[in-house]
Design a protein around this motif. Sequence first.
Motif, PDB file in Angstrom:
ATOM      1  N   PRO A  16       0.828  -1.211   0.000  1.00  0.00           N
ATOM      2  CA  PRO A  16       0.000   0.000   0.000  1.00  0.00           C
ATOM      3  C   PRO A  16       0.861   1.260   0.000  1.00  0.00           C
ATOM      4  O   PRO A  16       2.082   1.182   0.146  1.00  0.00           O
ATOM      5  CB  PRO A  16      -0.779  -0.118   1.313  1.00  0.00           C
ATOM      6  N   ARG A  17       0.209   2.402  -0.154  1.00  0.00           N
ATOM      7  CA  ARG A  17       0.958   3.650  -0.102  1.00  0.00           C
ATOM      8  C   ARG A  17       1.562   3.797   1.288  1.00  0.00           C
ATOM      9  O   ARG A  17       0.937   3.390   2.277  1.00  0.00           O
ATOM     10  CB  ARG A  17       0.029   4.843  -0.375  1.00  0.00           C
ATOM     11  N   VAL A  18       2.768   4.377   1.335  1.00  0.00           N
ATOM     12  CA  VAL A  18       3.459   4.487   2.628  1.00  0.00           C
ATOM     13  C   VAL A  18       2.566   5.227   3.633  1.00  0.00           C
ATOM     14  O   VAL A  18       2.479   4.853   4.805  1.00  0.00           O
ATOM     15  CB  VAL A  18       4.814   5.201   2.448  1.00  0.00           C
ATOM     16  N   GLU A  19       1.826   6.249   3.149  1.00  0.00           N
ATOM     17  CA  GLU A  19       0.998   7.026   4.085  1.00  0.00           C
ATOM     18  C   GLU A  19      -0.188   6.220   4.619  1.00  0.00           C
ATOM     19  O   GLU A  19      -0.836   6.614   5.579  1.00  0.00           O
ATOM     20  CB  GLU A  19       0.524   8.349   3.469  1.00  0.00           C
ATOM     21  N   ASP A  20      -0.466   5.065   4.008  1.00  0.00           N
ATOM     22  CA  ASP A  20      -1.546   4.221   4.529  1.00  0.00           C
ATOM     23  C   ASP A  20      -1.052   3.198   5.553  1.00  0.00           C
ATOM     24  O   ASP A  20      -1.854   2.472   6.153  1.00  0.00           O
ATOM     25  CB  ASP A  20      -2.266   3.495   3.385  1.00  0.00           C
ATOM     26  N   LEU A  21       0.262   3.090   5.723  1.00  0.00           N
ATOM     27  CA  LEU A  21       0.793   2.234   6.785  1.00  0.00           C
ATOM     28  C   LEU A  21       0.653   2.985   8.111  1.00  0.00           C
ATOM     29  O   LEU A  21       0.619   4.215   8.122  1.00  0.00           O
ATOM     30  CB  LEU A  21       2.276   1.930   6.545  1.00  0.00           C
ATOM     31  N   ALA A  22       0.578   2.240   9.198  1.00  0.00           N
ATOM     32  CA  ALA A  22       0.487   2.921  10.501  1.00  0.00           C
ATOM     33  C   ALA A  22       1.788   3.688  10.750  1.00  0.00           C
ATOM     34  O   ALA A  22       2.867   3.228  10.339  1.00  0.00           O
ATOM     35  CB  ALA A  22       0.266   1.892  11.599  1.00  0.00           C
ATOM     36  N   PRO A  23       1.721   4.859  11.405  1.00  0.00           N
ATOM     37  CA  PRO A  23       2.941   5.612  11.699  1.00  0.00           C
ATOM     38  C   PRO A  23       3.968   4.730  12.403  1.00  0.00           C
ATOM     39  O   PRO A  23       3.629   3.934  13.273  1.00  0.00           O
ATOM     40  CB  PRO A  23       2.451   6.729  12.637  1.00  0.00           C
ATOM     41  N   GLY A  24       5.226   4.857  11.991  1.00  0.00           N
ATOM     42  CA  GLY A  24       6.300   4.092  12.629  1.00  0.00           C
ATOM     43  C   GLY A  24       6.515   2.701  12.045  1.00  0.00           C
ATOM     44  O   GLY A  24       7.409   1.988  12.480  1.00  0.00           O
ATOM     45  N   THR A  25       5.713   2.325  11.036  1.00  0.00           N
ATOM     46  CA  THR A  25       5.845   0.979  10.468  1.00  0.00           C
ATOM     47  C   THR A  25       7.059   0.893   9.537  1.00  0.00           C
ATOM     48  O   THR A  25       7.288   1.782   8.705  1.00  0.00           O
ATOM     49  CB  THR A  25       4.572   0.635   9.642  1.00  0.00           C
TER      50      THR A  25
END
Length: 422
Positions: A394-403
């Motif tokens: 997925p798009r990096v911004e859709d990963l949880a923060p800090g992932t």
Amino acid sequence: MSIDESGPAPPQAENVGILAAEVYFPTTYVRQEDLEKHDGVPSGKYTIGLGQQGLSFCGDREDPVSMGLTVFHQLLRRHGVSPSEVGHLQVGTESGVDGSKSLKTYLMPILEAAGNTDVEGVDCVQACYGGTAALLAAAAWVESRAWDGRLAVVASHMAHAYDFYKPTTGYPAVDGPLSVYCYLHTLDVCWARYAERFERALHAPCTLDAVDHVLFHAPYNKLVQKAYARLWYLDGCRNGGADPSPAHSHTPIAHPYPPTAMPPGLEKYLLGATHASYDAKVRPGTCVQRQCGNMYTASVWSGVAQLLETTGAALEGRRVLLYSYGSGISATLLSLRGRAVAPGSRFSLARLQAGSDLAVRLARRPAAPPADFLAAVARAEALRGAKAYATLWPRVEDLAPGTYYLKEVDERHRRVYGRRDE
Ligand SMILES: CC(C)(COP(=O)([O-])OP(=O)([O-])OC[C@H]1O[C@@H](n2cnc3c(N)ncnc32)[C@H](O)[C@@H]1OP(=O)([O-])[O-])[C@@H](O)C(=O)NCCC(=O)NCCSC(=O)C[C@@](C)(O)CC(=O)[O-]
């Protein structure tokens, strides 16, 4: 939590226990009821028949390494553990990314950054049992003369949930009914051995009443319900109870029926009879399993983290029975005891509970449509063994923060990782 009594205690045994646990699951999942519709199976087949609610999956941006990095980083940070405190790091896995290099070595940059390279342990690979093998190895290290007072970390990761869901070339071949039989039959053997050891060590009768919580490896939740019902049945048989089968009521049972030869109606009866105690003793450790699917090596250990979240300080003094099963077959039935640590400790049960956010993270995940899940499966197939590519989804911004996430695999198959800002 400490590992329960199982024989004469060696001098250092009081140091052995689980101080903290951390669970990571991808933010992408598909609802089982959407999958039922998509697959055209009768409504209830996956949600009631298998007892599952969601199925986690990840795109090409996540792999066992990135998940291991995320959960390891989070474990240290959340509990205020400095990288220099870690002396043993062991990864239980069913799906490494390299035929030679262990997953543990991919996690080392987190410790190396603090100058710590004196860290024992590599990977334990054995179907769903790897996490338990890693935990037992870590416990043995703490009990041994080699122990230098530092902490041991067992970083179980979640395998791609679709590995087992859609077998194709390169995926495991499954004999479903045989695997279910092996799981339940192995439970019979483990319970008999556990009870024998328990009675030898504690000079007290071993019954299910002595157990406050039970955690099971969970390929799917319905099997957990059946396994608990079977444990109750085995307990009754072992302790001279009457046959609970409606057809054989009140006859003392000399030998339990094997899982494949239960009289008609007995299994259903057992499920009904254990309903209330299942809710009290088992359900509190099953939420992540039902919402994510088979997490393989991490499955039963996610139950420990969830029990810490739901029960916290009330776990003190309670006995938790844990059944770890891996195809092949490898299994262990062990018990843990909730134990108080020094007041104010960063590892107190109350603090672990306060810092845990599993339910919040599960609820925050937006459900993906089945088409996204199938596209992720297809892309994973296409990328098997590939090199020189950048990851897309997925798009990096859709990963949880800090992932942590996989950025690219270079022309020499070297994997490059990044971390989403917090
Ligand atoms: C487990 C099987 C065989 C199930 O096979 P299946 O074909 O998916 O399902 P089924 O037709 O046998 O139905 C399952 C249950 O759903 C019910 N059902 C059916 N339709 C409906 C409906 N509409 N509404 C409500 N209920 C419905 C049906 O009646 C049945 O109830 P049960 O007889 O179990 O009580 C299959 O999913 C499979 O092969 N799974 C993979 C193997 C597996 O999970 N094995 C478990 C033990 S081995 C293990 O745990 C190790 C493992 C897997 O994690 C790997 C490792 O160690 O690495």
